[in-house]
Design a protein around this motif. Sequence first.
Motif, PDB file in Angstrom:
ATOM      1  N   MET A  52       0.663  -1.311   0.106  1.00 33.21           N
ATOM      2  CA  MET A  52      -0.146  -0.284   0.123  1.00 33.21           C
ATOM      3  C   MET A  52       1.126   1.334  -0.244  1.00 33.21           C
ATOM      4  SD  MET A  52      -3.238   0.735  -0.506  1.00 33.21           S
ATOM      5  CE  MET A  52      -4.374   1.099   0.507  1.00 33.21           C
ATOM      6  N   LYS A  53       1.562   1.245   0.879  1.00 33.10           N
ATOM      7  CA  LYS A  53       3.060   2.137   0.560  1.00 33.10           C
ATOM      8  C   LYS A  53       3.148   2.554  -0.950  1.00 33.10           C
ATOM      9  CE  LYS A  53       6.796   4.434   3.475  1.00 33.10           C
ATOM     10  NZ  LYS A  53       7.457   3.762   4.374  1.00 33.10           N
ATOM     11  N   LEU A  54       4.307   1.414  -1.059  1.00 30.85           N
ATOM     12  CA  LEU A  54       4.279   1.525  -2.314  1.00 30.85           C
ATOM     13  C   LEU A  54       3.531   2.226  -3.261  1.00 30.85           C
ATOM     14  CD1 LEU A  54       6.575   1.195  -4.950  1.00 30.85           C
ATOM     15  CD2 LEU A  54       5.685  -1.033  -5.294  1.00 30.85           C
TER      16      LEU A  54
ATOM     17  N   LYS B  73       0.865   4.415  -2.984  1.00 36.34           N
ATOM     18  CA  LYS B  73       0.828   5.941  -2.629  1.00 36.34           C
ATOM     19  C   LYS B  73       1.801   6.522  -3.317  1.00 36.34           C
ATOM     20  CE  LYS B  73      -1.648   6.755   1.825  1.00 36.34           C
ATOM     21  NZ  LYS B  73      -1.685   7.125   2.871  1.00 36.34           N
ATOM     22  N   GLN B  74       3.425   5.738  -3.055  1.00 36.18           N
ATOM     23  CA  GLN B  74       4.688   6.563  -3.484  1.00 36.18           C
ATOM     24  C   GLN B  74       4.371   6.491  -4.977  1.00 36.18           C
ATOM     25  OE1 GLN B  74       6.489   7.592  -1.481  1.00 36.18           O
ATOM     26  NE2 GLN B  74       7.775   8.387  -2.892  1.00 36.18           N
ATOM     27  N   LEU B  75       3.762   5.836  -5.079  1.00 31.77           N
ATOM     28  CA  LEU B  75       3.577   5.816  -6.715  1.00 31.77           C
ATOM     29  C   LEU B  75       2.581   6.727  -7.470  1.00 31.77           C
ATOM     30  CD1 LEU B  75       4.421   4.399  -9.457  1.00 31.77           C
ATOM     31  CD2 LEU B  75       2.868   2.660  -9.397  1.00 31.77           C
ATOM     32  N   TRP B  76       1.927   6.950  -6.937  1.00 28.46           N
ATOM     33  CA  TRP B  76       0.454   7.967  -7.071  1.00 28.46           C
ATOM     34  C   TRP B  76       0.972   8.961  -7.186  1.00 28.46           C
ATOM     35  CZ3 TRP B  76      -3.445   8.605  -9.978  1.00 28.46           C
ATOM     36  CH2 TRP B  76      -4.129   9.552  -9.800  1.00 28.46           C
ATOM     37  N   SER B  77       2.122   9.294  -5.761  1.00 31.06           N
ATOM     38  CA  SER B  77       2.961  10.757  -6.059  1.00 31.06           C
ATOM     39  C   SER B  77       3.640  11.554  -6.845  1.00 31.06           C
ATOM     40  CB  SER B  77       3.322  10.652  -4.280  1.00 31.06           C
ATOM     41  OG  SER B  77       4.304  12.087  -3.957  1.00 31.06           O
ATOM     42  N   TRP B  78       4.774  10.375  -7.358  1.00 34.68           N
ATOM     43  CA  TRP B  78       5.600  10.021  -8.293  1.00 34.68           C
ATOM     44  C   TRP B  78       4.239  10.719  -9.522  1.00 34.68           C
ATOM     45  CZ3 TRP B  78       8.591   6.085  -7.436  1.00 34.68           C
ATOM     46  CH2 TRP B  78       9.680   6.109  -6.556  1.00 34.68           C
ATOM     47  N   THR B  79       3.340  10.003 -10.136  1.00 34.02           N
ATOM     48  CA  THR B  79       2.682  10.611 -10.597  1.00 34.02           C
ATOM     49  C   THR B  79       1.819  11.612 -11.061  1.00 34.02           C
ATOM     50  OG1 THR B  79       2.286   8.443 -11.061  1.00 34.02           O
ATOM     51  CG2 THR B  79       0.242   9.116 -12.586  1.00 34.02           C
ATOM     52  N   GLY B  80       1.681  12.099  -9.617  1.00 36.79           N
ATOM     53  CA  GLY B  80       1.214  13.522  -9.692  1.00 36.79           C
ATOM     54  C   GLY B  80       2.268  14.430 -10.391  1.00 36.79           C
ATOM     55  N   THR B  81       3.354  14.710  -9.324  1.00 39.03           N
ATOM     56  CA  THR B  81       4.555  14.925  -9.695  1.00 39.03           C
ATOM     57  C   THR B  81       4.278  15.844 -11.046  1.00 39.03           C
ATOM     58  OG1 THR B  81       5.321  15.190  -7.299  1.00 39.03           O
ATOM     59  CG2 THR B  81       6.893  15.626  -8.604  1.00 39.03           C
ATOM     60  N   PHE B  82       4.598  14.080 -11.924  1.00 38.05           N
ATOM     61  CA  PHE B  82       5.017  14.209 -12.891  1.00 38.05           C
ATOM     62  C   PHE B  82       4.110  14.999 -14.064  1.00 38.05           C
ATOM     63  CE2 PHE B  82       4.730  12.051 -17.611  1.00 38.05           C
ATOM     64  CZ  PHE B  82       6.027  12.495 -18.255  1.00 38.05           C
ATOM     65  N   LEU B  83       3.195  14.666 -14.124  1.00 37.33           N
ATOM     66  CA  LEU B  83       1.979  15.128 -14.309  1.00 37.33           C
ATOM     67  C   LEU B  83       1.904  16.675 -14.766  1.00 37.33           C
ATOM     68  CD1 LEU B  83      -0.909  12.613 -14.423  1.00 37.33           C
ATOM     69  CD2 LEU B  83      -0.120  13.139 -16.375  1.00 37.33           C
ATOM     70  N   VAL B  84       2.061  16.972 -13.103  1.00 33.15           N
ATOM     71  CA  VAL B  84       1.991  18.444 -13.070  1.00 33.15           C
ATOM     72  C   VAL B  84       3.456  19.068 -13.660  1.00 33.15           C
ATOM     73  CG1 VAL B  84       2.610  20.267 -10.865  1.00 33.15           C
ATOM     74  CG2 VAL B  84       1.020  18.929 -10.068  1.00 33.15           C
ATOM     75  N   ALA B  85       4.079  18.365 -14.093  1.00 31.46           N
ATOM     76  CA  ALA B  85       5.317  19.414 -13.830  1.00 31.46           C
ATOM     77  C   ALA B  85       5.236  19.235 -15.752  1.00 31.46           C
ATOM     78  CB  ALA B  85       6.958  18.550 -13.516  1.00 31.46           C
ATOM     79  N   LEU B  86       4.735  18.182 -16.357  1.00 35.29           N
ATOM     80  CA  LEU B  86       3.942  17.907 -17.730  1.00 35.29           C
ATOM     81  C   LEU B  86       2.995  19.596 -18.063  1.00 35.29           C
ATOM     82  CD1 LEU B  86       4.227  16.506 -20.389  1.00 35.29           C
ATOM     83  CD2 LEU B  86       2.859  15.481 -19.547  1.00 35.29           C
ATOM     84  N   VAL B  87       2.399  19.606 -17.322  1.00 36.95           N
ATOM     85  CA  VAL B  87       1.046  20.309 -17.869  1.00 36.95           C
ATOM     86  C   VAL B  87       2.015  22.025 -17.569  1.00 36.95           C
ATOM     87  CG1 VAL B  87      -0.679  21.602 -16.461  1.00 36.95           C
ATOM     88  CG2 VAL B  87      -0.693  19.338 -16.786  1.00 36.95           C
TER      89      VAL B  87
END
Length: 182
Positions: free
Chosen positions: A1-3, A5-19
């Motif tokens: 579950m922790k992994l 959450k970490q993966l979701w956090s990285w994906t969100g950061t990547f998407l914000v940077a892409l935008v």
Amino acid sequence: MKLLKQLWSWTGTFLVALVFALLIGIFIIQPYKVDGHSMDPTLYDKERMYVSKLPHTFSYMPDYGDIVIIDSRVDRTRTFKDDILENPLFQLIVNTTDRAFFVKRVIGKPGDTLEFKNHKVYRNGQALDEPYLNEQMNYESTQKWVVPEGHVFVMGDNRNHSEDSRMIGYIPLDHVIGKKIF
């Protein structure tokens, strides 16, 4: 579950940077690579430069002598969709090489009368001082060009080897994609 959450956090950061990268490339600044020799000796083939998109974003009229990127497809209307699809990030994804974009110098603005005689450009009856030219222009014409409202007239610095407003016509202001900054 922790992994997860970490993966979701990285994906969100990547998407914000892409935008943010897309927004900056569409509205503020964009890299561009010169393709061809029409701006020799000022800019050379394959030379890289950065273009301010603010004039396009806010529909500013460029100044005389500004080096601009234009969309040479003057027979079609540009849309916001064009601005998005022409962003370098999308160009990497779809891997297209659209040769519709030219680097040129602004020679005429709305209301200007341009003439080509004695191997020189005349704007409103005055010969232009063009120290950036490498050789004498071989083009002459009896035609007088009057730049219409909302358009500019552009030419390459390598006048004898440039496809510019003499061939494609006046450039609508919304087809001026950006202005060279460095």
